[in-house]
Design an enzyme around this catalytic site. Structure first.
Site, PDB file in Angstrom:
ATOM      1  N   HIS A  29      18.231  73.325  55.695  1.00  0.00           N
ATOM      2  CA  HIS A  29      19.214  72.239  55.874  1.00  0.00           C
ATOM      3  C   HIS A  29      19.846  72.209  57.258  1.00  0.00           C
ATOM      4  O   HIS A  29      20.511  71.233  57.607  1.00  0.00           O
ATOM      5  CB  HIS A  29      20.330  72.371  54.820  1.00  0.00           C
ATOM      6  CG  HIS A  29      21.317  73.464  55.093  1.00  0.00           C
ATOM      7  ND1 HIS A  29      21.042  74.792  54.836  1.00  0.00           N
ATOM      8  CD2 HIS A  29      22.577  73.431  55.604  1.00  0.00           C
ATOM      9  CE1 HIS A  29      22.089  75.530  55.174  1.00  0.00           C
ATOM     10  NE2 HIS A  29      23.039  74.722  55.640  1.00  0.00           N
TER      11      HIS A  29
ATOM     12  N   SER B 198       2.877  68.097  58.017  1.00  0.00           N
ATOM     13  CA  SER B 198       2.862  67.636  59.405  1.00  0.00           C
ATOM     14  C   SER B 198       1.566  66.882  59.651  1.00  0.00           C
ATOM     15  O   SER B 198       0.531  67.201  59.063  1.00  0.00           O
ATOM     16  CB  SER B 198       2.954  68.834  60.355  1.00  0.00           C
ATOM     17  OG  SER B 198       2.608  68.457  61.670  1.00  0.00           O
ATOM     18  N   SER B 199       1.618  65.910  60.546  1.00  0.00           N
ATOM     19  CA  SER B 199       0.416  65.124  60.829  1.00  0.00           C
ATOM     20  C   SER B 199      -0.684  65.945  61.494  1.00  0.00           C
ATOM     21  O   SER B 199      -1.841  65.517  61.543  1.00  0.00           O
ATOM     22  CB  SER B 199       0.761  63.923  61.724  1.00  0.00           C
ATOM     23  OG  SER B 199       1.335  64.363  62.941  1.00  0.00           O
ATOM     24  N   CYS B 200      -0.362  67.159  61.978  1.00  0.00           N
ATOM     25  CA  CYS B 200      -1.377  67.996  62.613  1.00  0.00           C
ATOM     26  C   CYS B 200      -2.365  68.563  61.596  1.00  0.00           C
ATOM     27  O   CYS B 200      -3.343  69.208  61.968  1.00  0.00           O
ATOM     28  CB  CYS B 200      -0.728  69.123  63.399  1.00  0.00           C
ATOM     29  SG  CYS B 200       0.045  70.384  62.371  1.00  0.00           S
TER      30      CYS B 200
ATOM     31  N   TYR C 121      -0.616  76.695  62.657  1.00  0.00           N
ATOM     32  CA  TYR C 121       0.455  75.948  61.989  1.00  0.00           C
ATOM     33  C   TYR C 121      -0.135  74.931  61.024  1.00  0.00           C
ATOM     34  O   TYR C 121       0.344  74.784  59.889  1.00  0.00           O
ATOM     35  CB  TYR C 121       1.303  75.239  63.053  1.00  0.00           C
ATOM     36  CG  TYR C 121       2.401  74.364  62.491  1.00  0.00           C
ATOM     37  CD1 TYR C 121       3.538  74.923  61.926  1.00  0.00           C
ATOM     38  CD2 TYR C 121       2.312  72.971  62.558  1.00  0.00           C
ATOM     39  CE1 TYR C 121       4.560  74.124  61.425  1.00  0.00           C
ATOM     40  CE2 TYR C 121       3.329  72.162  62.063  1.00  0.00           C
ATOM     41  CZ  TYR C 121       4.444  72.742  61.501  1.00  0.00           C
ATOM     42  OH  TYR C 121       5.452  71.950  60.996  1.00  0.00           O
TER      43      TYR C 121
ATOM     44  N   LYS D 132       0.313  74.535  56.884  1.00  0.00           N
ATOM     45  CA  LYS D 132       0.778  73.309  56.233  1.00  0.00           C
ATOM     46  C   LYS D 132      -0.247  72.795  55.205  1.00  0.00           C
ATOM     47  O   LYS D 132       0.133  72.292  54.147  1.00  0.00           O
ATOM     48  CB  LYS D 132       1.080  72.238  57.280  1.00  0.00           C
ATOM     49  CG  LYS D 132       2.358  72.491  58.059  1.00  0.00           C
ATOM     50  CD  LYS D 132       3.569  72.467  57.145  1.00  0.00           C
ATOM     51  CE  LYS D 132       4.872  72.620  57.878  1.00  0.00           C
ATOM     52  NZ  LYS D 132       6.038  72.616  56.954  1.00  0.00           N
TER      53      LYS D 132
ATOM     54  N   ASN E 224       5.149  62.345  64.116  1.00  0.00           N
ATOM     55  CA  ASN E 224       6.013  63.031  65.082  1.00  0.00           C
ATOM     56  C   ASN E 224       7.459  62.580  64.895  1.00  0.00           C
ATOM     57  O   ASN E 224       7.737  61.377  64.842  1.00  0.00           O
ATOM     58  CB  ASN E 224       5.563  62.718  66.507  1.00  0.00           C
ATOM     59  CG  ASN E 224       4.161  63.198  66.785  1.00  0.00           C
ATOM     60  OD1 ASN E 224       3.900  64.388  66.848  1.00  0.00           O
ATOM     61  ND2 ASN E 224       3.235  62.265  66.928  1.00  0.00           N
TER      62      ASN E 224
ATOM     63  N   HIS F 195       9.225  69.671  71.223  1.00  0.00           N
ATOM     64  CA  HIS F 195       8.208  68.634  71.128  1.00  0.00           C
ATOM     65  C   HIS F 195       8.351  67.656  72.293  1.00  0.00           C
ATOM     66  O   HIS F 195       9.329  67.692  73.030  1.00  0.00           O
ATOM     67  CB  HIS F 195       8.325  67.899  69.799  1.00  0.00           C
ATOM     68  CG  HIS F 195       7.907  68.730  68.630  1.00  0.00           C
ATOM     69  ND1 HIS F 195       8.812  69.353  67.795  1.00  0.00           N
ATOM     70  CD2 HIS F 195       6.678  69.050  68.147  1.00  0.00           C
ATOM     71  CE1 HIS F 195       8.153  70.021  66.849  1.00  0.00           C
ATOM     72  NE2 HIS F 195       6.870  69.858  67.047  1.00  0.00           N
TER      73      HIS F 195
END
Length: 328
Positions: A12, A108-110, A137, A141, A166, A180
């Site tokens: 949080h 994550s989009s990665c 990473y 994920k 992102n 980033h």
């Protein structure tokens, strides 16, 4: 979720977790369970198990993660895969054991292959090789997504996964090397602006140094304001119970050069931009296919320039702390 439901937000204090906390509070949810990393080490399985057994949350937003930009991902490869695997495995298993009604895991989009067709559809997961610089990473994920699927398949747990594009926004990380791309630009352009103003005052005829950015400026990226992501997470927690992951984004992208020009405009830097082409670009393009999310009834509200303006204001409010602490 009811407004009185007991809701645990893992992470949080991070940008995403704090945005989810704000969104919940703004909508009247008041029974939130929160623990800082010093109060609960999510890498410690016994500590996590004890926490869930004691608190018995009904709903969980799993936003805790070790995150960073290209440099951090590529430098701390072992830490990124180990810590993220431990955090998600401990929380997902403990949520199952404690009988949590629903859990939302943030990926994550990665996770998508480096050279996957664009825009990135949810079905492209595990169809090709990952971007090498953030592979550890990404694998962590992907494991989180598969954990949610496996616990759903074997036990019937209502665990869902979402894949944000992102992100940027209030409470972002502005570290000069480990952040980033967008927050890194905000800091670079701001510091260049201040330096230019100071130099102009002392040496009126001098020229400002260019702001140097990594790569060629040609890769394209999509950006979502963190508070919009939080709104989407609440929406999906209420309205989506499917097994398949859901992309969260805007559905539009721009080049790194275009982003730099936009940040430059918002910050008010009047100098030039220079790209260091010896540095890596990363994935050529990452645009999310958000047709599934749109079909469910959710679209983003904050356009990129407005979001950058809000993020820059947040940066300015915390710039004294940032300037004194290089390891935020």
């Amino acid at each position: 979720m009811e407004q009185s439901s007991k809701i645990y937000i893992a992470g949080h204090r991070g940008m995403v977790g704090s945005a989810i906390k704000r969104a919940l509070e703004n909508k009247g949810y008041h029974n939130l369970v929160l623990r800082s990393s010093s109060e609960l080490d999510l890498r410690n399985q016994q500590a996590v198990n004890d926490f869930f057994a004691t608190e018995k949350p009904e709903y969980v937003f799993l936003a805790a993660a070790k995150v960073g930009g290209i440099v951090a991902n590529n430098t701390y490869r072992a830490q990124f895969i180990y810590e993220n695997l431990m955090i998600e495995a401990n929380i997902i298993h403990a949520a199952h054991e404690a009988g949590v009604k629903k859990l939302l895991f943030l990926g994550s989009s990665c996770i998508y292959p480096k050279l996957a067709p664009q825009p990135l559809k949810e079905a492209y997961l595990l169809t090709g090789l990952l971007e090498p610089t953030n592979e550890p990473y990404a694998i962590a994920k992907i494991a989180g997504i598969k954990l949610c699927e496996a616990y759903r398949d074997q036990y019937g747990d209502n665990f869902i996964s979402v894949m944000p594009t992102n992100l940027y926004g209030i409470g972002d990380n502005y570290h000069p090397e480990n952040s980033h791309v967008l927050p890194a630009m905000i800091r670079k352009f701001h510091e260049a602006k201040i330096k230019m103003e100071q130099t102009a005052h002392s040496e009126p005829t001098s020229h400002s140094e260019p702001v140097e950015l990594w790569g060629t400026g040609t890769p394209c990226r999509e950006f979502l304001y963190a508070d919009d992501l939080a709104d989407a997470c609440l929406f999906l927690m209420q309205h989506y119970n499917g097994r398949e992951l859901v992309n969260i984004g805007t559905g539009t992208d721009l080049s790194i050069l275009e982003l730099a020009q936009l940040v430059k405009e918002v910050v008010g830097f009047t100098g030039t931009i220079q790209f260091d082409t010896t540095r890596p670009d990363g994935t050529p393009r990452k645009l999310m296919d958000v047709s599934k999310l749109h079909a469910l009834g959710w679209k983003h509200k904050t356009e990129l320039k407005e979001g950058i303006e809000k993020a820059y204001q947040d940066f300015l409010e915390h710039s004294i702390v940032i300037s004194k602490n290089a390891t935020i």
